[in-house]
Scaffold this motif. Structure first.
Motif, PDB file in Angstrom:
ATOM      1  N   THR A 101       0.830  -1.206   0.000  1.00  0.00           N
ATOM      2  CA  THR A 101       0.000   0.000   0.000  1.00  0.00           C
ATOM      3  C   THR A 101       0.864   1.256   0.000  1.00  0.00           C
ATOM      4  N   ALA A 102       0.402   2.282  -0.692  1.00  0.00           N
ATOM      5  CA  ALA A 102       1.058   3.600  -0.647  1.00  0.00           C
ATOM      6  C   ALA A 102      -0.019   4.676  -0.666  1.00  0.00           C
ATOM      7  N   ASP A 131       5.923   7.013  -0.181  1.00  0.00           N
ATOM      8  CA  ASP A 131       5.563   5.631   0.174  1.00  0.00           C
ATOM      9  C   ASP A 131       5.918   4.681  -0.984  1.00  0.00           C
ATOM     10  N   ILE A 132       5.632   5.116  -2.210  1.00  0.00           N
ATOM     11  CA  ILE A 132       5.894   4.274  -3.392  1.00  0.00           C
ATOM     12  C   ILE A 132       7.387   3.979  -3.493  1.00  0.00           C
ATOM     13  N   GLN A 153       8.380   1.545  -0.590  1.00  0.00           N
ATOM     14  CA  GLN A 153       7.888   0.170  -0.761  1.00  0.00           C
ATOM     15  C   GLN A 153       8.572  -0.511  -1.953  1.00  0.00           C
ATOM     16  N   THR A 154       8.828   0.271  -3.004  1.00  0.00           N
ATOM     17  CA  THR A 154       9.502  -0.285  -4.187  1.00  0.00           C
ATOM     18  C   THR A 154      10.930  -0.674  -3.852  1.00  0.00           C
ATOM     19  N   CYS A 166       8.663  -4.674  -3.280  1.00  0.00           N
ATOM     20  CA  CYS A 166       7.287  -5.128  -3.578  1.00  0.00           C
ATOM     21  C   CYS A 166       7.142  -5.313  -5.086  1.00  0.00           C
ATOM     22  N   TYR A 190       4.012  -4.810  -6.745  1.00  0.00           N
ATOM     23  CA  TYR A 190       3.086  -3.784  -7.247  1.00  0.00           C
ATOM     24  C   TYR A 190       2.704  -2.899  -6.070  1.00  0.00           C
ATOM     25  N   ILE A 191       2.097  -1.767  -6.395  1.00  0.00           N
ATOM     26  CA  ILE A 191       1.643  -0.796  -5.393  1.00  0.00           C
ATOM     27  C   ILE A 191       0.129  -0.646  -5.465  1.00  0.00           C
ATOM     28  N   LEU A 237      -2.231   2.152  -4.585  1.00  0.00           N
ATOM     29  CA  LEU A 237      -2.149   3.588  -4.241  1.00  0.00           C
ATOM     30  C   LEU A 237      -3.554   4.130  -4.005  1.00  0.00           C
ATOM     31  N   ILE A 269       1.134   0.177 -10.694  1.00  0.00           N
ATOM     32  CA  ILE A 269       0.393   0.935  -9.673  1.00  0.00           C
ATOM     33  C   ILE A 269      -1.104   0.670  -9.838  1.00  0.00           C
TER      34      ILE A 269
END
Ligand SMILES: Cc1ncc(COP(=O)(O)OP(=O)(O)O)c(N)n1
Ligand SMILES: Cc1nc(C(=O)O)sc1CCOP(=O)(O)O
Ligand SMILES: [Mg+2]
Length: 212
Positions: A104-105, A110-111, A114-115, A119, A121-122, A124, A161
């Motif tokens: 989650t972002a 946050d993206i 997390q990337t 991760c 995928y995101i 968002l 995303i």
């Protein structure tokens, strides 16, 4: 690559969850996220066993919300983890590189975070207000997605995303203008009385710009 439409399941009981998931699969959904909150381990495991069987029958992707241990135990295709769930790096150590780990972002930062943690995928969000999730982060709206997608492009950050939160057939086209081409939805599909037609319409919009 992953389907562009992910259905996040809803239902207060195992029966309700199974009904909604089976309906979504039957209507053409190719990716299920089992999201069954505030339940006993026994009930969650029982539901996950049945959903795994259903998703195998329909050749659909199957991930589990929050519970890395259950995902591993049931041999799901992966998990989705929020900012207050198990860390992506810890989940990756546990699940390995073949499983899908979604994160989650709510912001561009946050993206990036997390990337960098690996991760796949995101998710968002939230795009708009929704009653499906209790504790919402600040609503992003069209401007929020446009700002974030412009920054992703400027910094050449390439990760799938999925927009999420309050997405409907009425607002998805405005969302797509910001650069979004993947969505995770719950209520819109659960509540639809014409799920097959809805999923066809959503996929037409999401795959419209694919250059073959
Ligand atoms: C695709 C996708 N994106 C975001 C979420 C939200 O996950 P999280 O922040 O962990 O909140 P809960 O779903 O656990 O309430 C998601 N589940 N899926
Ligand atoms: C599970 C979830 N996470 C969100 C986030 O913003 O992280 S919004 C959300 C609920 C999505 O359901 P609906 O399509 O019914 O709005
Ligand atoms: Mg979570």
């Amino acid at each position: 690559m992953y389907p562009k439409l992910q259905y996040i399941s809803q239902g207060k009981t195992i029966e309700e969850q199974l009904y909604n998931i089976h309906q979504a699969l039957d209507a053409g959904c190719e990716w299920i996220q089992m999201r069954f909150k505030n339940q006993t381990e026994k009930n969650t495991f029982a539901l996950a066993e049945s959903v795994k069987f259903l998703c195998e029958e329909y050749l659909a992707h199957f991930i589990i919300n929050d519970d890395v241990y259950l995902a591993q135990q049931i041999a799901a295709d992966g998990v989705h983890l929020g900012l207050t769930d198990m860390k992506i790096t810890e989940a990756r150590t546990f699940l390995g590189t073949t499983k899908i780990i979604g994160a989650t972002a709510n912001t561009f930062e946050d993206i990036v975070f997390q990337t960098q943690n690996g991760c796949d995928y995101i998710g968002l969000g939230p795009f708009q207000f929704t009653e499906t999730k209790e504790k919402l982060s600040p609503i992003l709206g069209i401007e929020g997605y446009a700002y974030i997608f412009n920054k992703l492009k400027a910094e050449d950050i390439q990760i799938p995303i999925y927009a999420i939160g309050g997405i409907t057939l009425e607002n998805i086209e405005s969302l797509i203008t910001t650069g979004v081409h993947r969505v995770a939805v719950s209520g819109m599909i659960t509540k639809s009385s014409q799920k097959e037609k809805l999923i066809q319409q959503l996929n037409e919009k999401l795959y419209a710009n694919i250059i073959v």
